[in-house]
Design an enzyme around this catalytic site. Structure first.
Site, PDB file in Angstrom:
ATOM      1  N   SER A 163     -91.335 -50.282  -9.225  1.00 52.52           N
ATOM      2  CA  SER A 163     -92.468 -50.088 -10.127  1.00 52.52           C
ATOM      3  C   SER A 163     -93.263 -51.387 -10.293  1.00 52.52           C
ATOM      4  O   SER A 163     -93.791 -51.919  -9.309  1.00 52.52           O
ATOM      5  CB  SER A 163     -91.970 -49.538 -11.462  1.00 52.52           C
ATOM      6  N   ASP A 244     -94.434 -38.608  -8.634  1.00 58.98           N
ATOM      7  CA  ASP A 244     -94.822 -39.871  -9.268  1.00 58.98           C
ATOM      8  C   ASP A 244     -96.341 -40.021  -9.228  1.00 58.98           C
ATOM      9  O   ASP A 244     -96.958 -39.838  -8.173  1.00 58.98           O
ATOM     10  CB  ASP A 244     -94.151 -41.025  -8.514  1.00 58.98           C
ATOM     11  N   HIS A 276     -90.951 -40.708 -11.005  1.00 57.82           N
ATOM     12  CA  HIS A 276     -90.913 -42.162 -11.034  1.00 57.82           C
ATOM     13  C   HIS A 276     -89.638 -42.673 -11.703  1.00 57.82           C
ATOM     14  O   HIS A 276     -89.273 -42.229 -12.787  1.00 57.82           O
ATOM     15  CB  HIS A 276     -92.133 -42.690 -11.803  1.00 57.82           C
TER      16      HIS A 276
END
Length: 302
Positions: A163, A244, A276
């Protein structure tokens, strides 16, 4: 004392901003766990202070060493959390990095960088770069940490993160390509797990967290062709998750990298049906195990 205002002037995915300047994060601070020796895997971990001003620290993971003369690949890991949450010392990230260290037979360093709002962006980039420079400062075998001096192979360095950590990993690798690292250090590969890049509704959140931003064309949001072309590694592995919201920008990053003239290889792996951060939330999930296994093989087979 004046009462706190309840008037909200900005609201983003992870926090809201009140008229009086207060910032309210939507998620509570993550619980941090201490380093430990894992009797099941043989991985030992310890924390080190890299800098006191600004405060930067890291957790080092050392797998079971059967041959003291054998040098191990080095993973430099950067945790996710939207630039404002999570920690290298949280249970999920500790366990992920520890598992990778055990299975890849790699020494790993997971950096604890400054988070918004206490330390606005670019602290995350600067802290991570300082930590990477500290780590590779052991390449001559005379750094402050014995584990890195004795066990790390600085010709097999990998940078990776999830991320926000994937975004930071890219920027560090771009700096490796433009600024360089000490002689004898070779970054083989970079692993971006569901990385954040510009092109989503989160752009304005990132710019708010970075008061000195360069707008929507800021190279940390939208990597330039020049930065991509001189990326300081040989291989890139990008993971995306089907559900995501960052999926498209991560795929776009890989496509732009291929078109930039960079001479390395890019591989994209997608996990269908997943969202995600699934690999941190539920590490025993079948797809999470697949992701971890691919992450490990990328290090072990290079």
């Amino acid at each position: 004392m004046a009462s706190e205002t309840k008037e909200v002037v900005k609201e983003f995915r992870f926090f809201r901003v009140y008229k009086d300047g207060r910032i309210e994060l939507f998620r509570p601070p993550v619980e941090k766990i201490p380093p430990s020796d894992d009797p099941n895997t043989g991985v030992r971990s310890k924390d080190v202070v890299i800098s006191s001003d600004p405060p930067v620290s890291a957790r080092i993971f050392l797998p079971r060493v059967s041959d003291p003369e054998q040098k191990l690949p080095l993973l430099f890991y950067i945790h996710g959390g939207g630039f404002c949450m999570q920690s290298a010392f949280s249970l999920g990230h500790h366990n992920f990095v520890s598992t990778v260290a055990a299975e890849a037979e790699a020494i790993a360093v997971s950096v604890e960088y400054g988070l918004f709002p206490a330390r606005p962006i670019p602290a995350c980039y600067e802290d991570s770069w300082a930590a990477l420079r500290w780590v590779v400062g052991h390449a001559d075998g005379d750094g402050p940490d014995a584990w890195l001096n004795e066990h790390a192979d600085f010709r097999r360095v990998f940078i990776g993160g999830n991320s926000a950590g994937g975004n930071i990993s890219h920027t560090l690798t771009a700096w490796v390509g433009s600024i360089g690292l000490p002689a004898g250090v070779r970054v083989v590969g970079v692993i971006l797990v569901q990385p954040y890049f510009g092109g989503t509704e989160d752009d304005h959140m990132w710019m708010y967290m970075c008061p000195t931003n360069g707008g929507l064309s800021d190279p940390r949001l939208k990597p330039t062709e020049e930065d991509l072309a001189r990326l300081g590694c040989e291989k890139v592995l990008v993971f995306v998750a089907e559900k995501d919201h960052l999926r498209e920008v991560a795929i776009g990053y890989g496509e732009e990298l291929k078109k930039s003239g960079w001479r390395g290889s890019v591989e994209l792996v997608e996990h269908v049906g997943e969202e995600h951060g699934f690999q941190i939330r539920d590490p025993k999930n079948e797809k999470a195990v697949e992701l971890k296994d691919k992450f490990v093989s990328f290090i072990k087979d290079n």
